[in-house]
Write an enzyme that holds these catalytic residues in place. Sequence first.
Site, PDB file in Angstrom:
ATOM      1  CB  CYS A 197       2.739  -2.064  -5.977  1.00  0.00           C
ATOM      2  SG  CYS A 197       0.997  -1.831  -6.429  1.00  0.00           S
TER       3      CYS A 197
ATOM      4  CG  HIS B 258       3.826  -2.637 -10.601  1.00  0.00           C
ATOM      5  ND1 HIS B 258       4.103  -3.711  -9.782  1.00  0.00           N
ATOM      6  CD2 HIS B 258       2.530  -2.328 -10.399  1.00  0.00           C
ATOM      7  CE1 HIS B 258       3.013  -4.041  -9.115  1.00  0.00           C
ATOM      8  NE2 HIS B 258       2.045  -3.215  -9.462  1.00  0.00           N
TER       9      HIS B 258
ATOM     10  CD  GLU C  70       7.252  -4.882 -11.140  1.00  0.00           C
ATOM     11  OE1 GLU C  70       6.174  -5.346 -10.699  1.00  0.00           O
ATOM     12  OE2 GLU C  70       7.843  -3.908 -10.618  1.00  0.00           O
TER      13      GLU C  70
END
Length: 202
Positions: free
Chosen positions: A79, A184, A186
């Site tokens: 990011c 992202h 994650e």
Amino acid sequence: MIAIIDYGVGNLFSLKSSFAAIGAETVVTSDEAVIRTAEKIVLPGVGAFRDAKAKLDESGLSAVVREVAKEGKPLLGICLGMQMLFERSYEYGEWEGLGLLQGEILPIKGRVPENLKIPHIGWNALKIKKDSPILKYVKNGDCVYFVHSYFADGCSDSLVACAEYGIDVTAVVNRGNIFGCQFHPEKSGEVGLGILKAFAEL
């Protein structure tokens, strides 16, 4: 060991948890010695470019990131962490980046149709432009989760994948040992875990 750089900005522990889910050993650290001895480096980031880069500079870690990247260690920016890999950003002014990749960070506003919301938030399909080891487990059209108002431009030499949001938005970059994801991983389910797994296996 993968070092996740802690400079006061980023989703550090959700990232650590995602790496743990794929069996990768990580440490969240701001210790220069630990970062230098790690096998791979992750530079996370959320928020404003100016503030994040200032924190990275003040911590002395900007120089460390440049050094380990030039040594050839795999480096993954996520990011805002990806955006800082480039030469400069035009987010509320003009700010110098790490200069590890060619290109600049521009606002999405004014470049996408007015009916599209900014920030760009949500799931978008990846359009893979060329092969990269970080996309080892990813197929063209797989979806990932974005939250951003700025994007990398002028980065054709490192562009690996983009996502369509009125325009083609840079999503994945890679040049040599340097990698970046605008989205992202994650927060991107199994596809995101596959990207982190591929990075861990480099």
